[in-house]
Design a protein around this motif. Structure first.
Motif, PDB file in Angstrom:
ATOM      1  N   ARG A  53       4.268  10.855  -8.886  1.00  0.00           N
ATOM      2  CA  ARG A  53       3.666  11.256 -10.170  1.00  0.00           C
ATOM      3  C   ARG A  53       2.998  12.619 -10.080  1.00  0.00           C
ATOM      4  NH1 ARG A  53       0.301   6.771 -13.153  1.00  0.00           N
ATOM      5  NH2 ARG A  53       1.831   6.635 -14.811  1.00  0.00           N
ATOM      6  N   THR A  54       2.452  12.949  -8.904  1.00  0.00           N
ATOM      7  CA  THR A  54       1.718  14.202  -8.745  1.00  0.00           C
ATOM      8  C   THR A  54       2.533  15.272  -8.019  1.00  0.00           C
ATOM      9  OG1 THR A  54       0.708  13.375  -6.705  1.00  0.00           O
ATOM     10  CG2 THR A  54      -0.529  13.041  -8.752  1.00  0.00           C
ATOM     11  N   ASN A  55       3.804  15.001  -7.781  1.00  0.00           N
ATOM     12  CA  ASN A  55       4.717  15.940  -7.109  1.00  0.00           C
ATOM     13  C   ASN A  55       4.219  16.373  -5.732  1.00  0.00           C
ATOM     14  OD1 ASN A  55       6.621  15.930  -9.197  1.00  0.00           O
ATOM     15  ND2 ASN A  55       5.461  17.481 -10.312  1.00  0.00           N
ATOM     16  N   VAL A  56       3.673  15.431  -4.978  1.00  0.00           N
ATOM     17  CA  VAL A  56       3.229  15.687  -3.615  1.00  0.00           C
ATOM     18  C   VAL A  56       4.388  15.409  -2.677  1.00  0.00           C
ATOM     19  CG1 VAL A  56       1.643  14.908  -1.802  1.00  0.00           C
ATOM     20  CG2 VAL A  56       0.844  15.114  -4.149  1.00  0.00           C
ATOM     21  N   LYS A  57       4.537  16.249  -1.656  1.00  0.00           N
ATOM     22  CA  LYS A  57       5.610  16.058  -0.682  1.00  0.00           C
ATOM     23  C   LYS A  57       5.340  14.791   0.141  1.00  0.00           C
ATOM     24  CE  LYS A  57       7.877  18.031   3.275  1.00  0.00           C
ATOM     25  NZ  LYS A  57       7.687  18.837   4.452  1.00  0.00           N
ATOM     26  N   ARG A 100       0.827  -1.199   0.000  1.00  0.00           N
ATOM     27  CA  ARG A 100       0.000   0.000   0.000  1.00  0.00           C
ATOM     28  C   ARG A 100       0.866   1.255   0.000  1.00  0.00           C
ATOM     29  NH1 ARG A 100      -1.573   3.733   3.295  1.00  0.00           N
ATOM     30  NH2 ARG A 100      -3.562   4.748   2.974  1.00  0.00           N
ATOM     31  N   ALA A 101       1.940   1.239   0.786  1.00  0.00           N
ATOM     32  CA  ALA A 101       2.849   2.383   0.837  1.00  0.00           C
ATOM     33  C   ALA A 101       3.527   2.593  -0.516  1.00  0.00           C
ATOM     34  CB  ALA A 101       3.895   2.172   1.928  1.00  0.00           C
ATOM     35  N   ALA A 102       3.901   1.507  -1.187  1.00  0.00           N
ATOM     36  CA  ALA A 102       4.546   1.637  -2.500  1.00  0.00           C
ATOM     37  C   ALA A 102       3.601   2.272  -3.507  1.00  0.00           C
ATOM     38  CB  ALA A 102       4.993   0.257  -2.994  1.00  0.00           C
ATOM     39  N   VAL A 103       2.335   1.872  -3.481  1.00  0.00           N
ATOM     40  CA  VAL A 103       1.351   2.479  -4.381  1.00  0.00           C
ATOM     41  C   VAL A 103       1.202   3.963  -4.067  1.00  0.00           C
ATOM     42  CG1 VAL A 103      -1.107   2.514  -5.003  1.00  0.00           C
ATOM     43  CG2 VAL A 103       0.102   0.340  -4.803  1.00  0.00           C
ATOM     44  N   GLY A 104       1.111   4.293  -2.780  1.00  0.00           N
ATOM     45  CA  GLY A 104       0.986   5.693  -2.369  1.00  0.00           C
ATOM     46  C   GLY A 104       2.200   6.519  -2.743  1.00  0.00           C
ATOM     47  N   VAL A 127       5.810  12.589   3.402  1.00  0.00           N
ATOM     48  CA  VAL A 127       6.115  12.717   4.825  1.00  0.00           C
ATOM     49  C   VAL A 127       6.591  11.343   5.298  1.00  0.00           C
ATOM     50  CG1 VAL A 127       5.209  13.353   7.090  1.00  0.00           C
ATOM     51  CG2 VAL A 127       4.317  14.473   5.032  1.00  0.00           C
ATOM     52  N   TRP A 128       7.895  11.165   5.371  1.00  0.00           N
ATOM     53  CA  TRP A 128       8.471   9.849   5.657  1.00  0.00           C
ATOM     54  C   TRP A 128       8.093   9.282   7.018  1.00  0.00           C
ATOM     55  CZ3 TRP A 128       9.776   6.962   1.836  1.00  0.00           C
ATOM     56  CH2 TRP A 128      10.191   7.557   0.643  1.00  0.00           C
ATOM     57  N   PRO A 129       8.101  10.085   8.100  1.00  0.00           N
ATOM     58  CA  PRO A 129       7.698   9.497   9.392  1.00  0.00           C
ATOM     59  C   PRO A 129       6.264   8.954   9.357  1.00  0.00           C
ATOM     60  CG  PRO A 129       8.808  11.564   9.765  1.00  0.00           C
ATOM     61  CD  PRO A 129       8.605  11.442   8.283  1.00  0.00           C
ATOM     62  N   TYR A 130       5.383   9.644   8.661  1.00  0.00           N
ATOM     63  CA  TYR A 130       3.994   9.195   8.539  1.00  0.00           C
ATOM     64  C   TYR A 130       3.923   7.908   7.727  1.00  0.00           C
ATOM     65  CZ  TYR A 130      -0.969   9.261   7.545  1.00  0.00           C
ATOM     66  OH  TYR A 130      -2.280   8.915   7.422  1.00  0.00           O
ATOM     67  N   ALA A 131       4.692   7.821   6.667  1.00  0.00           N
ATOM     68  CA  ALA A 131       4.701   6.610   5.840  1.00  0.00           C
ATOM     69  C   ALA A 131       5.198   5.412   6.651  1.00  0.00           C
ATOM     70  CB  ALA A 131       5.569   6.821   4.604  1.00  0.00           C
ATOM     71  N   LEU A 132       6.250   5.608   7.433  1.00  0.00           N
ATOM     72  CA  LEU A 132       6.774   4.516   8.259  1.00  0.00           C
ATOM     73  C   LEU A 132       5.796   4.119   9.361  1.00  0.00           C
ATOM     74  CD1 LEU A 132      10.507   5.623   8.528  1.00  0.00           C
ATOM     75  CD2 LEU A 132       9.554   3.793   7.128  1.00  0.00           C
ATOM     76  N   LEU A 133       5.095   5.099   9.916  1.00  0.00           N
ATOM     77  CA  LEU A 133       4.106   4.804  10.952  1.00  0.00           C
ATOM     78  C   LEU A 133       2.970   3.949  10.391  1.00  0.00           C
ATOM     79  CD1 LEU A 133       3.022   5.237  13.833  1.00  0.00           C
ATOM     80  CD2 LEU A 133       1.855   7.271  12.955  1.00  0.00           C
ATOM     81  N   THR A 134       2.505   4.260   9.194  1.00  0.00           N
ATOM     82  CA  THR A 134       1.418   3.472   8.621  1.00  0.00           C
ATOM     83  C   THR A 134       1.876   2.051   8.292  1.00  0.00           C
ATOM     84  OG1 THR A 134       1.842   4.302   6.378  1.00  0.00           O
ATOM     85  CG2 THR A 134       0.183   5.459   7.689  1.00  0.00           C
TER      86      THR A 134
END
Length: 85
Positions: free
Chosen positions: A26-30, A16-20, A32-39
């Motif tokens: 692709r959309t140049n969105v920043k 899921r994280a890889a898809v996100g 947030v690595w700590p949030y990604a790791l938390l999920t």
């Protein structure tokens, strides 16, 4: 068996994280690595819980890691949005 359920939940969360992450790039969105790791870590907990509830079926743990984290994230956004408004 609980360790296998956690790993499958973690794998689902990583998918899921890889898809996100691909979508964000692709959309140049920043990102947030700590949030990604938390999920991703939460997905392991969701996977273990699903594995225990559904008699340690690893497929359910994988799906729960993927979809369960999405559910938790959306509930968080709903609650957080209400607190801001």
């Amino acid at each position: 068996m609980i360790l296998e359920a956690a790993l499958m939940g973690l794998l689902g969360g990583m998918a899921r994280a890889a898809v996100g992450l691909l979508k964000a790039m692709r959309t140049n969105v920043k990102i947030v690595w700590p949030y990604a790791l938390l999920t991703i870590c939460c997905s392991a907990v969701v996977g273990v819980t699903a594995g225990i509830i559904f008699d340690s079926d690893l497929k359910i743990s994988l799906i729960a890691g993927y979809a369960g984290t999405d559910l938790l994230e959306n509930v968080y956004k709903i609650i957080f949005r209400r607190l801001i408004i």
